[in-house]
Design a protein around this motif. Structure first.
Motif, PDB file in Angstrom:
ATOM      1  N   ILE A   1      -5.458   2.394  -8.078  1.00  0.00           N
ATOM      2  CA  ILE A   1      -4.985   3.733  -7.686  1.00  0.00           C
ATOM      3  C   ILE A   1      -6.166   4.640  -7.314  1.00  0.00           C
ATOM      4  CG2 ILE A   1      -3.681   5.757  -8.484  1.00  0.00           C
ATOM      5  CD1 ILE A   1      -2.466   3.728 -10.596  1.00  0.00           C
TER       6      ILE A   1
ATOM      7  N   SER B   1      -2.516  -3.634  -9.870  1.00  0.00           N
ATOM      8  CA  SER B   1      -2.533  -2.429  -9.039  1.00  0.00           C
ATOM      9  C   SER B   1      -3.841  -1.664  -9.169  1.00  0.00           C
ATOM     10  CB  SER B   1      -1.356  -1.529  -9.416  1.00  0.00           C
ATOM     11  OG  SER B   1      -1.499  -1.122 -10.752  1.00  0.00           O
TER      12      SER B   1
ATOM     13  N   TYR C   1       0.861  -1.186   0.000  1.00  0.00           N
ATOM     14  CA  TYR C   1       0.000   0.000   0.000  1.00  0.00           C
ATOM     15  C   TYR C   1       0.893   1.231   0.000  1.00  0.00           C
ATOM     16  CZ  TYR C   1      -2.856   3.778   1.745  1.00  0.00           C
ATOM     17  OH  TYR C   1      -3.450   4.996   1.890  1.00  0.00           O
TER      18      TYR C   1
ATOM     19  N   TYR D   1      -7.180   8.771  -6.960  1.00  0.00           N
ATOM     20  CA  TYR D   1      -6.709  10.088  -7.418  1.00  0.00           C
ATOM     21  C   TYR D   1      -7.426  11.209  -6.644  1.00  0.00           C
ATOM     22  CZ  TYR D   1      -5.219   7.272 -11.384  1.00  0.00           C
ATOM     23  OH  TYR D   1      -4.638   6.313 -12.166  1.00  0.00           O
TER      24      TYR D   1
ATOM     25  N   MET E   1      -0.427   8.206 -13.849  1.00  0.00           N
ATOM     26  CA  MET E   1      -0.197   6.842 -13.416  1.00  0.00           C
ATOM     27  C   MET E   1      -1.434   5.994 -13.721  1.00  0.00           C
ATOM     28  SD  MET E   1       0.767   5.322  -9.761  1.00  0.00           S
ATOM     29  CE  MET E   1       1.356   6.838  -9.223  1.00  0.00           C
TER      30      MET E   1
ATOM     31  N   ALA F   1      -3.484   2.204 -13.507  1.00  0.00           N
ATOM     32  CA  ALA F   1      -3.534   0.885 -12.882  1.00  0.00           C
ATOM     33  C   ALA F   1      -3.148  -0.126 -13.954  1.00  0.00           C
ATOM     34  CB  ALA F   1      -4.936   0.597 -12.388  1.00  0.00           C
TER      35      ALA F   1
ATOM     36  N   ASP G   1      -3.194   7.408  -3.498  1.00  0.00           N
ATOM     37  CA  ASP G   1      -2.940   6.093  -2.884  1.00  0.00           C
ATOM     38  C   ASP G   1      -2.822   5.042  -4.004  1.00  0.00           C
ATOM     39  OD1 ASP G   1      -5.177   7.704  -1.430  1.00  0.00           O
ATOM     40  OD2 ASP G   1      -4.165   6.548   0.168  1.00  0.00           O
ATOM     41  N   LYS G   2      -2.044   4.039  -3.690  1.00  0.00           N
ATOM     42  CA  LYS G   2      -1.938   2.942  -4.674  1.00  0.00           C
ATOM     43  C   LYS G   2      -1.821   1.612  -3.921  1.00  0.00           C
ATOM     44  CE  LYS G   2       0.820   1.363  -8.573  1.00  0.00           C
ATOM     45  NZ  LYS G   2       1.745   1.778  -9.617  1.00  0.00           N
TER      46      LYS G   2
ATOM     47  N   LYS H   1       3.467  10.580  -9.810  1.00  0.00           N
ATOM     48  CA  LYS H   1       2.124  10.750  -9.251  1.00  0.00           C
ATOM     49  C   LYS H   1       1.079  11.111 -10.301  1.00  0.00           C
ATOM     50  CE  LYS H   1       3.795  12.837  -5.324  1.00  0.00           C
ATOM     51  NZ  LYS H   1       3.614  13.921  -4.374  1.00  0.00           N
TER      52      LYS H   1
ATOM     53  N   ALA I   1      -2.298  10.999  -8.258  1.00  0.00           N
ATOM     54  CA  ALA I   1      -2.485   9.773  -7.481  1.00  0.00           C
ATOM     55  C   ALA I   1      -2.229  10.068  -6.015  1.00  0.00           C
ATOM     56  CB  ALA I   1      -1.531   8.705  -7.975  1.00  0.00           C
TER      57      ALA I   1
END
Ligand code: C2E
Ligand code: CA
Ligand code: CA
Length: 574
Positions: free
Chosen positions: A115, A113, A38, A117, A93, A95, A125-126, A90, A123
């Protein structure tokens, strides 16, 4: 105050809810076989969750920069794909997902993955999920392998070989090149399998396969077709990859013993058939077929040899195909007639019997010898209706003669193994005997020796049943097969027909005389009647009389003749 109280209660409730959610997430993580990474871009914080240690033991990741540590955990060629997946910019990006392989060489990991935004599209969180898919991937690899290769030998399998050979042929077409196909078959493999067991058989196939794999290269394909058969294709066979040179190497190798895990040593011989594009055939499957046909020819001619598909063989082959097609029509229109050849007692030259011999005149008016078409009919199954027709037609004619002439004689009928082995054969012949009301004691069935040996038990059982009904059994062409006198003892037969090839050479060759005399002597001792076939001269006749042969058949006293000519002859006998 109430307002404050309300807010505290609300916060407590929310906290409670959060703890419940966290418990739930933790539980999900703990029971998951996956690992999660995470990334919180805002806080520059990274957390590893769930089954992380399974995938990356000892790899601690707390900040975004630590994530580069993962590159050292995957095989080199997966570093770039992994970097794409972890992609840390960031903006822009996306997924994504991909498959990587860990450095241990075994573990395949699927990464996926997701993501989140913010409003500006950055972004925040990923999450990357790592899932172990080794089991599936390895199985898949095995399936892919099995689709192209043969498990036992590691050589190309038949299907893939045919595909690759098709490429060779296509290229050869464009470049006016030659492609040779060698069909390699181990001689007497059944004996190895039956005698030493299939494990040993497999081992032999594997070892020879391993040797043959040495020829494999850009211009040479080596495949294991099945059982003891390999097929090799050579593009532009010249120099050390000429057919002759490959055959020579194989021949030299198999002369030296193969060492088996049982400690035994085994040498082999192989029969090889060769067909070349474009001379023998123009398509892949025809090439393989032609190579197979000549491989069988090599086997027939005593094994341990190589045969090329050339013009005379092609002609013979085409002729057989045309005979085969005509034969099917002939069966339909029953384009056959029966001839009969007389057999005589040696002592007084009285008529002993008649052998029924089939004759076929094709639609172009050509006579085709039964020696040519019977083997073809046996192969394509038309022998069954032909054989039934012969039985019915000959026995019907015989019954007419019996009504016209008061003379006791035998009708001999040639029975093919295919016909003889069929379940309904005995019922069939008994039905015809009944229908035409003939005496079974005056019927004799001729069966060839080689056929008898191949299916000894079944054949002799049937012979016994037929003899119980009074039908006579004769062993035809004796001496051409195993020629073993010892197995004659106890055979349920009445008559032994000494093959024409003996009679042909008795006068000139002393060895043949010795054998012929022993056969006649032994047959007499065992109580069989003897008939010599193909007697053409008085000299042969006198010799056979001297050594005590009972009967003769041959051009000297009578050729095969029509039903009408036979009636003239019978008239004289009465
Ligand atoms: P076979 O049973 O050995 O028949 C004897 C063959 O030798 C006959 O050839 C006959 O014409 C020939 N022959 C007889 N005496 C002489 C001679 O003195 N000199 C020479 N040079 N030849 C002689 P045919 O009729 O061409 O038959 C060939 C073979 O075809 C037969 O050999 C038999 O195996 C098979 N055949 C013939 N008719 C039938 C049939 O109705 N059913 C089955 N299943 N096979 C048959
Ligand atoms: Ca015969
Ligand atoms: Ca014969």
């Amino acid at each position: 105050m109430d307002e404050l109280r309300y807010r505290v209660d609300l916060l407590n409730a929310m906290n409670q809810r959060l703890t419940n959610d966290e418990k739930m997430y933790r539980l999900i993580c703990d029971t998951s076989s996956n690992a999660f990474l995470y990334v919180n871009f805002i806080e520059n914080e990274v957390r590893t969750l769930a089954n992380w240690d399974f995938f990356f033991p000892d790899i601690e990741i707390r900040y975004i920069k630590d994530m580069a540590k993962l590159y050292s955990q995957v095989e080199d060629k997966y570093v770039l794909p992994l970097r794409d997946l972890l992609f840390l910019e960031k903006t822009e990006m996306n997924a994504g997902s991909g498959i990587i392989k860990l450095k241990d060489g075994r573990t395949w990991v699927e990464c996926e993955s997701a993501i989140l935004y913010d409003e500006e599209g950055n972004a925040t969180d990923k999450v990357i999920r790592f899932k172990d898919i080794s089991k599936f991937k390895n199985q898949n690899d095995e399936l892919t392998y099995m689709a192209y290769y043969d498990i036992l030998t590691g050589l190309y399998n038949r299907n893939y070989f045919v595909r690759l050979l098709a490429d060779f042929v296509r290229n050869a077409e464009e470049q006016n090149a030659v492609v040779a196909v060698m069909f390699v078959d181990i001689d007497d493999f059944r004996k190895i399998n039956d005698g030493l067991g299939i494990i040993v058989g497999d081992e032999v196939v594997q070892q020879l396969g391993q040797f043959l794999s040495g020829f494999q290269g850009e211009h040479v394909l080596v495949s294991h077709f099945n059982a003891d058969i390999y097929c090799i294709a050579i593009y532009e066979p010249t120099g050390n990859r000429s057919v002759g040179s490959v055959y020579k190497s194989i021949h030299e190798r198999i002369k030296k013993p193969f060492l088996l895990s049982t400690g035994q040593e085994l040498t082999l011989t192989v029969s090889v058939g060769v067909a070349e594009y474009p001379e023998a055939a123009k398509t892949t499957l025809e090439l393989i077929n032609c190579a197979e046909i000549v491989m069988f020819k090599a086997k027939k001619q005593g094994k341990d040899s190589i045969q090329y598909f050339d013009a005379p063989i092609l002609n013979e082959f085409l002729q057989n195909i045309s005979i085969e097609n005509k034969l099917k029509e002939a069966v339909f229109s029953q384009n056959f007639v029966m001839n009969f050849q007389p057999q005589y007692y040696v002592k007084d030259k009285k008529l002993r019997g008649m052998e029924a011999l089939i004759r076929w005149r094709d639609n172009d008016g050509r006579m085709i010898s039964p020696a040519v078409f019977i083997p073809i009919a046996e192969k394509n199954g038309t022998i069954v209706p032909i054989g039934t027709w012969v039985l019915e037609e000959s026995i019907k004619t015989f019954s007419e003669w019996k009504k016209k002439f008061d003379y006791s004689f035998i009708l001999s009928l040639n029975i093919s193994a295919i016909q003889y082995m069929r379940d309904e054969f005995v019922d069939n012949i008994l039905g015809i005997i009944k229908k035409y009301n003939v005496n079974p004691r005056e019927l004799e069935l001729e069966i060839t020796e080689s056929v008898l040996i191949e299916n000894f038990k079944e054949m002799t059982e049937k012979m016994c049943i037929l003899r119980d009904y009074g039908i006579r059994i004769s062993l035809d062409d004796f001496g051409t097969g195993y020629s073993s006198l010892s197995y004659l003892k106890g055979l349920p037969i009445d008559t032994l027909k000494v093959d024409k090839s003996f009679i042909d050479t008795t006068i000139a060759d002393e060895n043949t005389r010795i054998i012929t005399e022993s056969i006649i002597f032994m047959a007499k001792r065992l109580g069989f009647e003897t008939v010599a076939e193909g007697v053409e001269s008085n000299e042969q006749y006198n010799y056979l009389k001297d050594i005590g042969c009972d009967c003769i058949q041959g051009y000297l006293l009578g050729k095969p003749m029509s039903k009408e000519d036979c009636e003239q002859l019978l008239m004289k006998q009465v």
